[in-house]
Scaffold this active site. Structure first.
Site, PDB file in Angstrom:
ATOM      1  N   ASN A  10       0.926  -0.860  -0.083  1.00  0.00           N
ATOM      2  CA  ASN A  10      -0.212   0.040   0.092  1.00  0.00           C
ATOM      3  C   ASN A  10       1.107   1.217  -0.048  1.00  0.00           C
ATOM      4  OD1 ASN A  10      -1.685   2.279   0.569  1.00  0.00           O
ATOM      5  ND2 ASN A  10      -2.353   1.316   2.579  1.00  0.00           N
ATOM      6  N   TRP A  11       1.092   2.036  -1.139  1.00  0.00           N
ATOM      7  CA  TRP A  11       1.993   3.078  -1.290  1.00  0.00           C
ATOM      8  C   TRP A  11       1.687   4.284  -0.719  1.00  0.00           C
ATOM      9  CZ3 TRP A  11       4.294   2.618  -7.182  1.00  0.00           C
ATOM     10  CH2 TRP A  11       4.859   1.324  -7.326  1.00  0.00           C
ATOM     11  N   LYS A  12       0.277   4.167  -0.216  1.00  0.00           N
ATOM     12  CA  LYS A  12      -0.542   5.334   0.615  1.00  0.00           C
ATOM     13  C   LYS A  12       0.007   6.736  -0.569  1.00  0.00           C
ATOM     14  CE  LYS A  12      -0.197   3.064   4.639  1.00  0.00           C
ATOM     15  NZ  LYS A  12       0.026   3.206   6.109  1.00  0.00           N
ATOM     16  N   HIS A 100      -9.593   0.849   5.072  1.00  0.00           N
ATOM     17  CA  HIS A 100      -8.300   1.101   5.714  1.00  0.00           C
ATOM     18  C   HIS A 100      -8.411   1.958   6.801  1.00  0.00           C
ATOM     19  CE1 HIS A 100      -3.906   2.035   6.521  1.00  0.00           C
ATOM     20  NE2 HIS A 100      -3.612   1.456   5.608  1.00  0.00           N
ATOM     21  N   GLU A 102      -6.901   4.680   7.862  1.00  0.00           N
ATOM     22  CA  GLU A 102      -6.509   5.879   7.686  1.00  0.00           C
ATOM     23  C   GLU A 102      -7.822   6.474   6.600  1.00  0.00           C
ATOM     24  OE1 GLU A 102      -2.840   5.359   5.305  1.00  0.00           O
ATOM     25  OE2 GLU A 102      -2.018   4.740   7.305  1.00  0.00           O
ATOM     26  N   GLU A 173      -5.017  -4.929  10.440  1.00  0.00           N
ATOM     27  CA  GLU A 173      -4.000  -4.142  10.732  1.00  0.00           C
ATOM     28  C   GLU A 173      -4.369  -3.425  11.981  1.00  0.00           C
ATOM     29  OE1 GLU A 173      -2.214  -2.821   6.503  1.00  0.00           O
ATOM     30  OE2 GLU A 173      -3.677  -1.637   6.630  1.00  0.00           O
ATOM     31  N   GLY A 179       2.751   2.332  10.798  1.00  0.00           N
ATOM     32  CA  GLY A 179       3.704   3.307  10.494  1.00  0.00           C
ATOM     33  C   GLY A 179       4.445   3.695  11.860  1.00  0.00           C
ATOM     34  N   SER A 219       3.979  -2.135  10.249  1.00  0.00           N
ATOM     35  CA  SER A 219       5.243  -2.242  10.482  1.00  0.00           C
ATOM     36  C   SER A 219       5.793  -3.388  10.120  1.00  0.00           C
ATOM     37  CB  SER A 219       5.615  -1.631  11.901  1.00  0.00           C
ATOM     38  OG  SER A 219       4.964  -0.346  12.360  1.00  0.00           O
ATOM     39  N   GLY A 240       2.970  -0.995   4.322  1.00  0.00           N
ATOM     40  CA  GLY A 240       3.136   0.476   3.745  1.00  0.00           C
ATOM     41  C   GLY A 240       4.512   0.735   3.545  1.00  0.00           C
ATOM     42  N   GLY A 241       5.114   1.465   4.590  1.00  0.00           N
ATOM     43  CA  GLY A 241       6.460   1.921   4.523  1.00  0.00           C
ATOM     44  C   GLY A 241       7.432   1.137   3.662  1.00  0.00           C
TER      45      GLY A 241
HETATM   46  P1  13P Z   1       3.323   0.250   7.728  1.00  0.00           P
HETATM   47  O1  13P Z   1       3.779  -0.780   6.804  1.00  0.00           O
HETATM   48  O2  13P Z   1       3.784   1.525   7.096  1.00  0.00           O
HETATM   49  O3  13P Z   1       3.075   0.389   8.903  1.00  0.00           O
HETATM   50  O4  13P Z   1       1.886   0.394   7.004  1.00  0.00           O
HETATM   51  C1  13P Z   1       0.661  -0.557   7.230  1.00  0.00           C
HETATM   52  C2  13P Z   1      -0.641  -0.109   6.298  1.00  0.00           C
HETATM   53  O5  13P Z   1      -1.165   0.777   6.631  1.00  0.00           O
HETATM   54  C3  13P Z   1      -0.699  -1.021   4.832  1.00  0.00           C
HETATM   55  O6  13P Z   1      -1.848  -0.646   4.517  1.00  0.00           O
END
Ligand code: 13P
Length: 265
Positions: A10-12, A100, A102, A173, A179, A219, A240-241
């Site tokens: 998930n590149w956000k 998600h 977010e 999640e 994050g 994470s 994500g990251g």
């Molecule tokens: P991180 O891997 O950056 O913690 O993010 C997880 C996430 O929100 C994937 O959708």
């Protein structure tokens, strides 16, 4: 039950078109075709980078699917700024993230919006990765299972799909692990994923629950993915990251492929 592992990135709000092309070209030299064949790898770029991702993946002959991070629950009309499922399908995407944290928190998407998005995506023929997870406060008062099970039940209420397991993937999640570098203990993540599976069995049926992939997210990186992905009820990771780091994404794919090979042996 053998379930194909998934590594989904998930590149956000990261990676413009040029960065998308550069990243995928760079990782293509580090990804093994055998590893990509053994699992399902998905990247979810921002809308404007989806076409660039698809083209670069095709040019580099990589078996990576492209997904979207969001979709509108509406089909058309006066919805400024929205993008519908058919528009995404036109870009050749396979799947879409729904629910998600977010989106739930920053964009105030409640259970009814998430349910509408899930249904719209599925009706258009997209696969859906349905995200769920508790806040730190919910966990501290001991309500994790109730909260997560409630999110799943609400999203799936009234849904009738014969091929549920091939169309819907769940991503657990925990919000406090996203994050933050605070990864959920793998045994605890597995316990919650097993709880989600039993909830699926209750809502759907045991066979569908057994076949559905449940991912962990929060994470995840190359240094902790092995332990997470080895858990009995965790079928991959939503990342994500680390998913936009050239050294990390191929390592995550390789870890999932190694785990798949073990499951066969
Ligand atoms: P991180 O891997 O950056 O913690 O993010 C997880 C996430 O929100 C994937 O959708």
């Amino acid at each position: 039950m053998k379930r194909k592992k998934i590594i989904a990135g998930n590149w956000k709000l990261n990676m413009n078109q040029a960065q998308t092309r550069d990243f995928l070209k760079e990782v293509s030299g580090k990804l093994s075709a055998d590893d990509l064949n053994a699992i399902e790898a998905i990247v979810c770029p921002p809308f404007t980078s989806i076409a660039a991702a698809g083209e670069t993946i095709k040019e580099a002959n990589l078996k990576i699917a492209v997904g979207a991070q969001n979709l509108s629950q509406h089909q058309s009309g006066a919805y400024t700024g929205e993008i519908n499922a058919e528009m995404l399908k036109e870009l050749g995407i396979s799947s879409v993230l729904v629910g998600h944290s977010e989106r739930r928190e920053t964009f105030a998407e409640d259970d009814s919006v998430i349910k509408a998005k899930l249904n719209t995506g599925l009706e258009a023929g997209l696969n859906v990765i349905l995200c769920c997870g508790e806040s730190e406060a919910t966990r501290e008062v001991g309500d994790t299972d109730k909260w997560v099970a409630g999110q799943i039940a609400s999203a799936l209420e009234g849904l009738s799909l014969t091929d549920f397991a091939s169309r819907v993937t769940i991503a657990y999640e925990p919000i406090w692990a996203i994050g933050t570098g605070k990864v959920c203990d793998s045994a605890e993540a597995n316990r919650v994923c097993a709880m989600i599976r039993s909830k699926l069995a209750e809502i759907l049926d045991q066979a569908s629950a057994d076949a559905t992939r449940i991912l962990y997210g929060g994470s995840v990186k190359s240094s902790n993915v092995d332990e997470i992905i080895a858990q009995s009820d965790i079928d991959g990771a939503l990342v994500g990251g680390a998913s936009i780091k050239v050294e990390e994404f191929p390592a995550l794919v390789a870890s999932a492929a190694r785990e798949s090979a073990k499951a066969v042996a």
